[in-house]
Motif scaffolding. Structure first.
Motif, mmCIF file in Angstrom:
data_model
loop_
_atom_site.group_PDB
_atom_site.id
_atom_site.type_symbol
_atom_site.label_atom_id
_atom_site.label_comp_id
_atom_site.label_asym_id
_atom_site.label_seq_id
_atom_site.Cartn_x
_atom_site.Cartn_y
_atom_site.Cartn_z
ATOM 1 N N TYR A 1 0.695 -1.349 0.103
ATOM 2 C CA TYR A 1 0.030 -0.044 -0.106
ATOM 3 C C TYR A 1 0.732 1.238 0.045
ATOM 4 N N SER A 2 0.355 2.250 -0.571
ATOM 5 C CA SER A 2 1.152 3.574 -0.621
ATOM 6 C C SER A 2 0.606 4.443 0.383
ATOM 7 N N GLU A 3 1.423 4.894 1.524
ATOM 8 C CA GLU A 3 1.141 5.921 2.253
ATOM 9 C C GLU A 3 0.579 7.218 1.647
ATOM 10 N N ALA A 4 1.544 7.814 0.884
ATOM 11 C CA ALA A 4 0.927 9.068 0.296
ATOM 12 C C ALA A 4 -0.279 9.066 -0.344
ATOM 13 N N GLU A 5 -0.839 7.870 -0.908
ATOM 14 C CA GLU A 5 -2.158 7.865 -1.627
ATOM 15 C C GLU A 5 -3.064 7.738 -0.408
ATOM 16 N N VAL A 6 -2.827 7.197 0.775
ATOM 17 C CA VAL A 6 -3.937 7.145 1.746
ATOM 18 C C VAL A 6 -3.795 8.341 2.249
ATOM 19 N N LEU A 7 -2.795 9.199 2.458
ATOM 20 C CA LEU A 7 -2.987 10.496 2.985
ATOM 21 C C LEU A 7 -3.399 11.865 2.365
ATOM 22 N N LYS A 8 -3.507 11.373 1.220
ATOM 23 C CA LYS A 8 -3.939 12.477 0.374
ATOM 24 C C LYS A 8 -5.178 13.237 0.722
ATOM 25 N N PRO A 9 -6.040 12.959 1.056
ATOM 26 C CA PRO A 9 -7.491 13.477 1.710
ATOM 27 C C PRO A 9 -6.939 14.266 3.094
ATOM 28 N N LEU A 10 -5.973 13.980 3.921
ATOM 29 C CA LEU A 10 -5.418 14.544 4.950
ATOM 30 C C LEU A 10 -4.747 15.921 4.530
ATOM 31 N N ARG A 11 -3.613 15.664 3.509
ATOM 32 C CA ARG A 11 -2.939 16.836 2.816
ATOM 33 C C ARG A 11 -4.029 18.008 2.304
ATOM 34 N N ASP A 12 -5.074 17.502 1.530
ATOM 35 C CA ASP A 12 -5.832 18.435 1.105
ATOM 36 C C ASP A 12 -6.592 19.166 2.310
ATOM 37 N N TYR A 13 -6.982 18.465 3.259
ATOM 38 C CA TYR A 13 -7.622 18.957 4.484
ATOM 39 C C TYR A 13 -6.589 20.079 5.132
ATOM 40 N N GLU A 14 -5.467 19.479 5.256
ATOM 41 C CA GLU A 14 -4.420 20.688 5.833
ATOM 42 C C GLU A 14 -4.175 21.949 5.052
ATOM 43 N N THR A 15 -4.267 21.723 3.685
ATOM 44 C CA THR A 15 -4.044 22.628 2.788
ATOM 45 C C THR A 15 -5.054 23.760 3.174
ATOM 46 N N ARG A 16 -6.130 23.422 3.087
ATOM 47 C CA ARG A 16 -7.500 24.332 3.632
ATOM 48 C C ARG A 16 -7.056 24.977 4.944
ATOM 49 N N VAL A 17 -6.776 24.320 5.830
ATOM 50 C CA VAL A 17 -6.546 24.883 7.221
ATOM 51 C C VAL A 17 -5.358 26.065 7.047
ATOM 52 N N VAL A 18 -4.357 25.644 6.460
ATOM 53 C CA VAL A 18 -3.245 26.741 6.275
ATOM 54 C C VAL A 18 -3.847 27.831 5.596
ATOM 55 N N THR A 19 -4.467 27.701 4.661
ATOM 56 C CA THR A 19 -5.217 28.720 3.931
ATOM 57 C C THR A 19 -5.795 29.803 5.141
ATOM 58 N N VAL A 20 -6.709 29.170 5.803
ATOM 59 C CA VAL A 20 -7.406 29.630 6.887
ATOM 60 C C VAL A 20 -6.514 30.306 7.774
ATOM 61 N N GLY A 21 -5.539 29.780 8.010
ATOM 62 C CA GLY A 21 -4.587 30.322 9.219
ATOM 63 C C GLY A 21 -3.885 31.429 8.822
ATOM 64 N N VAL A 22 -3.306 31.443 7.238
ATOM 65 C CA VAL A 22 -2.627 32.628 6.713
ATOM 66 C C VAL A 22 -3.636 33.904 6.759
ATOM 67 N N ALA A 23 -4.863 33.763 6.523
ATOM 68 C CA ALA A 23 -5.811 34.830 6.635
ATOM 69 C C ALA A 23 -6.108 35.159 8.149
ATOM 70 N N MET A 24 -6.033 34.406 9.024
ATOM 71 C CA MET A 24 -6.255 34.695 10.404
ATOM 72 C C MET A 24 -4.821 35.548 10.826
ATOM 73 N N LEU A 25 -3.832 35.344 10.173
ATOM 74 C CA LEU A 25 -2.521 35.857 10.560
ATOM 75 C C LEU A 25 -2.468 37.058 10.149
ATOM 76 N N VAL A 26 -2.874 37.286 8.801
ATOM 77 C CA VAL A 26 -3.012 38.591 8.360
ATOM 78 C C VAL A 26 -3.911 39.711 9.084
ATOM 79 N N LEU A 27 -5.101 39.345 9.450
ATOM 80 C CA LEU A 27 -5.906 39.979 10.465
ATOM 81 C C LEU A 27 -5.150 40.323 11.876
ATOM 82 N N ILE A 28 -4.513 39.150 12.395
ATOM 83 C CA ILE A 28 -3.786 39.723 13.616
ATOM 84 C C ILE A 28 -2.620 40.684 13.407
#
Length: 785
Positions: free
Chosen positions: A292-319
């Motif tokens: 099995y491929s860990e990268a293939e299994v972890l792809k949904p997690l990376r997509d989720y983290e990308t969305r969270v990072v985008t929201v975090g950067v926006a919050m940091l700009v407001l801060i």
């Protein structure tokens, strides 16, 4: 902006917030990733365990009836019809079995092609054929030969059954031996075949992602079953390549020992990293695995983290925006105060401070700063007066130091050479001015010397020292000279006059006959000199008297002795032996004696400088409260000597150089020393020949004396009195070539080529003495003979 307080507040807050957000995302990703990987590994292990149980059951369901049939054949080998019916029932009754064969030992049948009926599945019905008479004799095939040789049941490596079932299969072979009789005889082999396609049915439940799959391996590493039919019968090493340097043989060996195996491999079919897990299947000796491929299994997690990072950067700009607005409002008064402080630092004390009405910390700071500004104006006025006074005092002290040093021979650092007598002396005040003194004077063949120490420090001691040194120098020029003990009595009487502060002087006076080395010496409260030779350093056994300037009834005793050639006297003040280190420990007279003994082989200037450097090293930067004075008198042992007198006039330089280069003594000095002395003599003789204007018929004398540690070159001429060391023009070094003076480099040349240079006037002759220390170079360090 980069140095403003607002920036210094905003930037750390922003960085801290960004760091916290990043750490939170990292921790969340790490925990989520670990959970998903653990869940994937658990799922793979569970799926493999289920598939292994199914394959174990299938293998056991195949092995058991074949073993029973083999026992039946062993008991009734002649009843072949019944055995063929049993084969047909075996295939028909077990859906896992693709085919079964009864292969008789060709040695037991009359037909050369042998006897090997084969029953197998063809679609939904049971078909019959024979394996005898094929292109390859059945007894040469692996499933027959391996079982016959092993003599026990076994599973055969997968193969394509050409001439039989025409499918990829693996075979369970059971050898048959006679059941009766004394001699054990091989009768044949009964087999059961499993089509490799059968294994794929047991691996469909292993869910490992889009590219992950389960597989079954034979004992030799061939793939028995996989979801993709094109992988069957291929060696696993050709499909999966380990990434950690191990080989499949090692992995299979580890799994064969019963250990679950997990290893990184290259994913088959695409460039990525996969993980393979292996477990052994008992009792067949097969292995079941999953990729099995860990990268293939972890792809949904990376997509989720990308969305969270985008929201975090926006919050940091407001801060950042919020922190900038808040800090600018808070620090505006402080910035105004900083600008005002800059103006005050430039001397504008009347600058206006920011207006504040609050009583918080900023208001208190502005009011305190205003009070400081007023106090600073008053302080600057007072400081200007104090600075002017201090500058005047420092200038006076500097002038006093110059005056005090001018009273000492050669301004506080002196050398003297007279025949085989060498003297070196130096004084170092603890403050701008001090109370230590030394003096020496040559009166005919007599060398008069003194070393003393005035009580107290600073200006009072300097004044008392000036009075004492003038009295000592009067003693030095008296005809006679006056014996040291009598001189101490006379000095004591004079210093007692008007001594309301009760200051006193410790003093060592001596007279040395430079020809006979007879010495007369007397002490007044002073430490006895050290006598230094090859045996060490020991103080002279002298009867001491009281210090000068205290007791009108004081009596002093002189003592006479004779120095031996090679002996050395070291006269010092208590600033050396009473030096303190950072721990508060005092050096002491015994340690000082060891220092002098260690440097005894060095010439007096080197020995004196080395001794003072050793005391400084002991002190390790600790400020010392006492002055340091040291005088070294050396009775140089006579060495080998040679000399010549040459007529003055043209050709003097050539004749002198020719004589020196022909001397055997010069060759004993070593190449560097001999070269330096030759160049120095050439410079002196050339100047003497050109500029001395010597009377006609007079002669110049050259002498070379070589001792153990030095070579002494002496030049005497009867010209007018002239001290080239002080009166000759000395060119300035480092001047650009277009402004450089012509000439004046001779003194620089002599200083660079020799270690000591001395001038004296003796019997109407100029006497110039050059001393070159003999050196040995070893591993880049200078060592003295």
């Amino acid at each position: 902006m980069r140095q403003s307080l607002a920036a210094r507040l905003t930037v750390p807050l922003t960085l801290s917030a960004g760091l916290i957000i990043a750490l939170g995302l990292l921790v969340d990703y790490r925990l989520s990733r670990a959970g998903i990987i653990q869940q994937l590994e658990d799922s793979a292990r569970s799926s493999l365990a289920n598939a292994r149980e199914l394959i174990d059951g299938m293998a056991e369901g195949v092995e058991t009836p074949v073993r029973v049939l083999a026992e039946l054949a062993a008991q009734n080998p002649a009843d072949t019809g019944r055995l063929e019916l049993a084969l047909e029932a075996l295939v028909e009754g077990n859906r896992h079995i693709f085919g079964a064969a009864l292969a008789v030992n060709p040695e037991l049948v009359e037909d050369p092609a042998g006897y090997a009926p084969f029953v197998f599945r063809r679609g939904e019905r049971i078909a019959r054929t024979t394996l005898a008479g094929g292109p390859e004799p059945y007894w040469e095939r692996d499933w027959f030969r391996a079982a016959a040789e092993a003599g026990k049941p076994l599973w055969v490596e997968p193969y394509y059954d050409a001439g039989g079932g025409e499918v990829l299969m693996t075979t369970f072979s059971v050898p048959v031996f006679n059941a009766s009789g004394a001699e054990r005889r091989f009768l044949g082999v009964i087999t059961a075949d499993i089509a490799l396609a059968e294994f794929r049915r047991y691996l469909t439940g292993v869910d490992l992602g889009e590219h992950g799959f389960g597989f079954v391996l034979s004992g030799d590493g061939a793939i028995l079953g996989a979801p993709r039919a094109e992988l069957a019968v291929r060696p696993v090493a050709a499909v999966l390549k380990p990434l950690d340097g191990r080989r499949w043989g090692a992995l299979l060996g580890q799994a064969a020992d019963g250990e679950p195996v997990a290893a990184p491999v290259r994913c088959p079919g695409f460039e990525a990293r996969c993980t393979v897990q292996l477990r052994r299947i008992e009792p067949t000796g097969w292995f079941i695995g999953a990729v099995y491929s860990e990268a293939e299994v972890l792809k949904p997690l990376r997509d989720y983290e990308t969305r969270v990072v985008t929201v975090g950067v926006a919050m940091l700009v407001l801060i950042v925006l919020t922190a900038t607005l808040v800090t600018r409002r808070l620090v505006a008064p402080i910035q105004a105060l900083a600008r005002a402080s800059g103006a005050i630092a430039r001397g504008h004390l009347g600058v206006e401070l920011p207006r504040v009405r609050s009583d918080d910390e900023i208001g208190q700071l502005v009011r305190a700063f205003d009070a400081m500004r007023r106090d600073l104006g008053d302080y600057i006025d007072d400081l200007a007066v104090a600075t002017a006074s201090r500058s005047r005092i420092e200038g006076e002290l500097a002038a006093a130091r110059d005056i005090q040093l001018s009273m000492l021979p050669q301004r506080g650092s002196a050398t003297l050479r007279l025949g085989h007598i060498a003297l070196w002396a130096a004084v170092r005040p603890a403050r701008s001015v001090g109370g230590d003194l030394y003096s020496f004077h040559l009166q005919g063949d007599k060398l008069l010397f003194a070393v003393g120490d005035v009580s107290d420090k600073g200006v009072p001691a300097a004044l008392f020292m000036a009075r004492a040194i003038s009295l000592i120098q009067q003693w030095e020029v008296q005809p006679g000279p006056v014996p040291p003990a009598i001189a101490l009595h006379q000095l004591n009487a004079v210093l007692l006059e008007d001594n309301d502060n009760c200051m006193f002087l410790t003093l060592c006076l001596g007279v040395l006959d430079t020809r006979t080395l007879d010495l007369e010496i007397a002490l007044a409260g002073h430490a006895p000199p050290l006598c230094i030779d090859e045996r060490g350093a020991e103080p002279l056994a002298l009867a001491g008297g009281p210090a000068l300037g205290l007791n009108p009834d004081a009596r002093f005793q002189g003592q006479a002795m004779r120095l031996a050639p090679g002996e050395r006297l070291a006269l010092y003040t208590d600033g050396l032996d009473e030096a303190f280190n950072p721990a508060g420990a005092m050096l002491g007279s015994e340690a000082l004696a060891r220092i002098f003994a260690e440097h005894a082989p060095e010439p007096p200037p080197r020995a004196g400088e080395s001794a003072i450097a050793a005391v400084d090293a002991f002190a390790d930067g600790t400020p010392q409260a006492d002055d340091m004075t040291l005088m070294i008198i050396d009775a140089r042992p006579r060495g080998e000597r040679t000399g010549i007198r040459l007529a003055a006039g043209p050709g003097l330089a050539a004749a002198g150089l020719g004589w020196l280069q022909a001397q055997p003594l010069l060759a004993t000095l070593g190449e560097d020393c001999a070269r330096d002395l030759t160049v120095a003599l050439e410079e002196l003789l050339t100047n003497l020949e050109k500029y001395a204007d010597l009377p006609a018929g007079c002669e110049a004398a050259i002498a070379l004396e070589v001792r153990r540690d030095e070579a002494v070159l002496t030049l005497r001429d009867p010209g007018r009195p002239f001290n080239p060391l002080e009166e000759a023009r000395r060119a300035r070094l480092g001047v650009p070539s277009e402004r450089a003076e012509i000439g004046g480099l001779g003194l620089h040349l002599l200083s660079g080529l020799t270690d000591e240079q001395h001038y004296s006037r003796d019997q109407a002759e100029n006497v110039l003495t050059l001393v070159r220390y003999r050196e040995l170079f070893h591993d880049g360090h200078r060592q003295w003979n």
